[in-house]
Write a protein that holds these residues in place. Structure first.
Motif, mmCIF file in Angstrom:
data_model
loop_
_atom_site.group_PDB
_atom_site.id
_atom_site.type_symbol
_atom_site.label_atom_id
_atom_site.label_comp_id
_atom_site.label_asym_id
_atom_site.label_seq_id
_atom_site.Cartn_x
_atom_site.Cartn_y
_atom_site.Cartn_z
ATOM 1 N N LEU A 55 -6.387 -5.288 -1.228
ATOM 2 C CA LEU A 55 -7.441 -4.281 -1.242
ATOM 3 C C LEU A 55 -6.980 -3.011 -0.523
ATOM 4 O O LEU A 55 -6.200 -3.073 0.433
ATOM 5 N N PRO A 56 -7.466 -1.842 -0.964
ATOM 6 C CA PRO A 56 -7.037 -0.575 -0.362
ATOM 7 C C PRO A 56 -7.253 -0.499 1.149
ATOM 8 O O PRO A 56 -6.423 0.049 1.870
ATOM 9 N N GLU A 57 -8.338 -1.085 1.647
ATOM 10 C CA GLU A 57 -8.581 -1.021 3.080
ATOM 11 C C GLU A 57 -7.523 -1.808 3.878
ATOM 12 O O GLU A 57 -7.196 -1.462 5.008
ATOM 13 N N THR A 58 -6.967 -2.843 3.261
ATOM 14 C CA THR A 58 -5.888 -3.592 3.904
ATOM 15 C C THR A 58 -4.640 -2.727 4.005
ATOM 16 O O THR A 58 -3.986 -2.656 5.049
ATOM 17 N N GLU A 59 -4.304 -2.066 2.920
ATOM 18 C CA GLU A 59 -3.135 -1.178 2.911
ATOM 19 C C GLU A 59 -3.316 -0.045 3.919
ATOM 20 O O GLU A 59 -2.380 0.318 4.625
ATOM 21 N N ARG A 60 -4.513 0.485 3.978
ATOM 22 C CA ARG A 60 -4.810 1.588 4.904
ATOM 23 C C ARG A 60 -4.638 1.126 6.362
ATOM 24 O O ARG A 60 -3.983 1.790 7.166
ATOM 25 N N PHE A 61 -5.205 -0.042 6.693
ATOM 26 C CA PHE A 61 -5.103 -0.576 8.046
ATOM 27 C C PHE A 61 -3.636 -0.817 8.411
ATOM 28 O O PHE A 61 -3.184 -0.444 9.494
ATOM 29 N N ALA A 62 -2.897 -1.432 7.503
ATOM 30 C CA ALA A 62 -1.483 -1.715 7.763
ATOM 31 C C ALA A 62 -0.698 -0.423 7.959
ATOM 32 O O ALA A 62 0.158 -0.335 8.844
ATOM 33 N N GLY A 63 -0.990 0.592 7.165
ATOM 34 C CA GLY A 63 -0.299 1.871 7.303
ATOM 35 C C GLY A 63 -0.635 2.589 8.598
ATOM 36 O O GLY A 63 0.252 3.137 9.265
ATOM 37 N N GLU A 64 -1.899 2.559 8.982
ATOM 38 C CA GLU A 64 -2.332 3.241 10.205
ATOM 39 C C GLU A 64 -1.773 2.594 11.461
ATOM 40 O O GLU A 64 -1.595 3.244 12.483
ATOM 41 N N HIS A 65 -1.487 1.295 11.378
ATOM 42 C CA HIS A 65 -1.036 0.563 12.564
ATOM 43 C C HIS A 65 0.362 -0.028 12.361
ATOM 44 O O HIS A 65 0.717 -1.030 12.983
ATOM 45 N N ALA A 66 1.156 0.619 11.542
ATOM 46 C CA ALA A 66 2.480 0.105 11.202
ATOM 47 C C ALA A 66 3.399 -0.014 12.412
ATOM 48 O O ALA A 66 4.270 -0.884 12.447
ATOM 49 N N ASP A 67 3.235 0.823 13.411
ATOM 50 C CA ASP A 67 4.098 0.776 14.582
ATOM 51 C C ASP A 67 3.704 -0.336 15.557
ATOM 52 O O ASP A 67 4.504 -0.718 16.411
ATOM 53 N N ALA A 68 2.518 -0.845 15.453
ATOM 54 C CA ALA A 68 2.039 -1.848 16.406
ATOM 55 C C ALA A 68 2.914 -3.101 16.452
ATOM 56 O O ALA A 68 3.242 -3.573 17.547
ATOM 57 N N PRO A 69 3.338 -3.688 15.319
ATOM 58 C CA PRO A 69 4.157 -4.905 15.406
ATOM 59 C C PRO A 69 5.493 -4.688 16.125
ATOM 60 O O PRO A 69 6.022 -5.616 16.719
#
Length: 86
Positions: free
Chosen positions: A67-81
């Protein structure tokens, strides 16, 4: 299983139905059984995962896409991992 020091785990999901939320709740339950502090939040209310020691990101899949909201969340927090131990 041994204790993990109570690491906080954010379990989040995106779904147009109930299935992903039910899966997220079950995952969180297993994590708690293993001694982790697991919190379930829908992806729209997940907020910044910076305070979590780990994040489980779940999504329903439609037409072979998350879902788009999943992609958005992953993109916004990509540096966290990158700041988390593996």
């Amino acid at each position: 299983m041994g204790t993990t020091g109570g690491m906080r785990v954010l379990v989040t999901d995106a779904s147009q139905g109930r299935t992903a939320g039910e899966v997220a709740a079950r995952i969180a339950s297993r994590l708690r059984d293993a001694g982790l502090a697991a919190e379930v939040r829908p992806i729209g209310a997940a907020g910044d995962p910076a305070g979590a020691g780990a994040v489980v990101l779940g999504s329903a899949v439609y037409d072979q896409r998350r879902l788009p909201e999943t992609e958005r969340f992953a993109g916004e927090h990509a540096d966290a991992p990158a700041s988390r131990p593996l």
